[in-house]
Scaffold this motif. Structure first.
Motif, PDB file in Angstrom:
ATOM      1  N   PRO A  66       0.820  -1.216   0.000  1.00 19.46           N
ATOM      2  CA  PRO A  66       0.000   0.000   0.000  1.00 19.46           C
ATOM      3  C   PRO A  66       0.857   1.270   0.000  1.00 19.46           C
ATOM      4  O   PRO A  66       1.854   1.355   0.708  1.00 19.46           O
ATOM      5  CB  PRO A  66      -0.796  -0.088   1.300  1.00 19.46           C
ATOM      6  N   GLN A  67       0.428   2.239  -0.798  1.00 17.28           N
ATOM      7  CA  GLN A  67       1.073   3.549  -0.802  1.00 17.28           C
ATOM      8  C   GLN A  67       0.351   4.515   0.128  1.00 17.28           C
ATOM      9  O   GLN A  67       0.923   5.503   0.544  1.00 17.28           O
ATOM     10  CB  GLN A  67       1.104   4.116  -2.226  1.00 17.28           C
ATOM     11  N   ASP A  68      -0.898   4.214   0.449  1.00 17.90           N
ATOM     12  CA  ASP A  68      -1.706   5.047   1.331  1.00 17.90           C
ATOM     13  C   ASP A  68      -1.450   4.657   2.784  1.00 17.90           C
ATOM     14  O   ASP A  68      -1.551   3.483   3.149  1.00 17.90           O
ATOM     15  CB  ASP A  68      -3.180   4.842   0.969  1.00 17.90           C
ATOM     16  N   ALA A  90      -2.080   1.128   4.847  1.00 20.74           N
ATOM     17  CA  ALA A  90      -0.897   0.461   5.391  1.00 20.74           C
ATOM     18  C   ALA A  90      -1.047   0.141   6.883  1.00 20.74           C
ATOM     19  O   ALA A  90      -0.367  -0.757   7.382  1.00 20.74           O
ATOM     20  CB  ALA A  90       0.346   1.314   5.157  1.00 20.74           C
ATOM     21  N   LYS A  91      -1.931   0.830   7.584  1.00 23.68           N
ATOM     22  CA  LYS A  91      -2.169   0.504   8.999  1.00 23.68           C
ATOM     23  C   LYS A  91      -2.833  -0.852   9.153  1.00 23.68           C
ATOM     24  O   LYS A  91      -2.665  -1.521  10.170  1.00 23.68           O
ATOM     25  CB  LYS A  91      -3.043   1.579   9.662  1.00 23.68           C
ATOM     26  N   GLY A  92      -3.586  -1.281   8.144  1.00 22.59           N
ATOM     27  CA  GLY A  92      -4.294  -2.552   8.221  1.00 22.59           C
ATOM     28  C   GLY A  92      -3.706  -3.660   7.366  1.00 22.59           C
ATOM     29  O   GLY A  92      -3.904  -4.829   7.636  1.00 22.59           O
ATOM     30  N   ILE A  93      -2.969  -3.272   6.318  1.00 23.00           N
ATOM     31  CA  ILE A  93      -2.404  -4.261   5.394  1.00 23.00           C
ATOM     32  C   ILE A  93      -0.951  -3.896   5.116  1.00 23.00           C
ATOM     33  O   ILE A  93      -0.659  -2.782   4.673  1.00 23.00           O
ATOM     34  CB  ILE A  93      -3.182  -4.270   4.054  1.00 23.00           C
ATOM     35  N   SER A  94      -0.043  -4.833   5.371  1.00 24.55           N
ATOM     36  CA  SER A  94       1.361  -4.554   5.037  1.00 24.55           C
ATOM     37  C   SER A  94       1.649  -4.912   3.581  1.00 24.55           C
ATOM     38  O   SER A  94       2.392  -4.205   2.907  1.00 24.55           O
ATOM     39  CB  SER A  94       2.320  -5.271   5.990  1.00 24.55           C
ATOM     40  N   ASP A  95       1.061  -6.001   3.092  1.00 24.71           N
ATOM     41  CA  ASP A  95       1.179  -6.327   1.674  1.00 24.71           C
ATOM     42  C   ASP A  95       0.121  -7.361   1.288  1.00 24.71           C
ATOM     43  O   ASP A  95      -0.454  -8.027   2.142  1.00 24.71           O
ATOM     44  CB  ASP A  95       2.584  -6.811   1.297  1.00 24.71           C
ATOM     45  N   ILE A  96      -0.101  -7.445  -0.014  1.00 22.32           N
ATOM     46  CA  ILE A  96      -1.030  -8.411  -0.589  1.00 22.32           C
ATOM     47  C   ILE A  96      -0.270  -9.151  -1.679  1.00 22.32           C
ATOM     48  O   ILE A  96       0.384  -8.531  -2.511  1.00 22.32           O
ATOM     49  CB  ILE A  96      -2.271  -7.719  -1.211  1.00 22.32           C
ATOM     50  N   THR A  97      -0.366 -10.463  -1.676  1.00 26.21           N
ATOM     51  CA  THR A  97       0.253 -11.268  -2.725  1.00 26.21           C
ATOM     52  C   THR A  97      -0.862 -11.962  -3.493  1.00 26.21           C
ATOM     53  O   THR A  97      -1.689 -12.656  -2.904  1.00 26.21           O
ATOM     54  CB  THR A  97       1.219 -12.312  -2.134  1.00 26.21           C
ATOM     55  N   VAL A  98      -0.900 -11.739  -4.804  1.00 24.05           N
ATOM     56  CA  VAL A  98      -1.923 -12.308  -5.675  1.00 24.05           C
ATOM     57  C   VAL A  98      -1.217 -13.255  -6.642  1.00 24.05           C
ATOM     58  O   VAL A  98      -0.318 -12.841  -7.369  1.00 24.05           O
ATOM     59  CB  VAL A  98      -2.668 -11.205  -6.466  1.00 24.05           C
TER      60      VAL A  98
END
Length: 164
Positions: free
Chosen positions: A122-124, A128-136
């Motif tokens: 996330p750039q926002d 970013a407070k709730g998600i550090s990264d997403i892998t698809v």
């Protein structure tokens, strides 16, 4: 002829799966057992309909207009309003994740592609407070992993299904 068949196969594989089944596993820090749920999903434009069947029935609709929840025997309730910019973009973002739309994702995430795997950071600051990264993984996506800053993780496995 083989080239035409390969192009047709590549085109078919590049199309998103508009509906199917999901298995979800949620690991919460401090909990020894993961939470499991399963059900059906359907993507209709920028609206994601997430119908959980187990462990209990519920339906979540995510769209630019807001978040809505339905429980059996109860009236559909709006749980978040589309006037909130984050909620308004959530429907579009989820549709982009489900379809692997890198252009739409790049507006909100730093996107890294390695083969059929996209890693989204996330750039926002609010996201970013709730998600550090997403892998698809896959095209169309068949595995989505959301990592949380506090150590939680959600793993979603998608399989194509019949639209209802």
């Amino acid at each position: 002829m083989a080239v035409l068949a390969a192009l047709m196969l590549a085109n078919a594989l590049a199309k998103p799966a508009p509906c199917g089944d999901f298995q979800q596993q949620k690991q919460v820090p401090g909990m020894h057992q993961a939470f499991h749920s399963s059900g059906h999903y359907q993507l209709q434009g920028n609206t994601l309909i997430w119908q959980t069947l187990k462990p209990f029935a519920s339906t979540l609709e995510v769209s630019p207009a807001g978040l809505y929840q339905s429980l059996p025997g109860q009236v559909r309730q709006q749980i978040a309003n589309g006037d909130n910019p984050l909620v308004a973009s959530l429907g579009t973002l989820l549709a982009a994740v489900m379809t692997g739309d890198e252009k739409a994702l790049a507006q909100h995430f730093k996107v890294n592609r390695q083969g059929e795997t996209l890693t989204l950071v996330p750039q926002d600051a609010l996201v970013a407070k709730g998600i550090s990264d997403i892998t698809v993984t896959g095209q169309p996506p068949h595995r989505i992993r959301l990592d949380e800053p506090q150590g939680g993780q959600t793993l979603i496995t998608l399989t194509r299904g019949q639209c209802q």
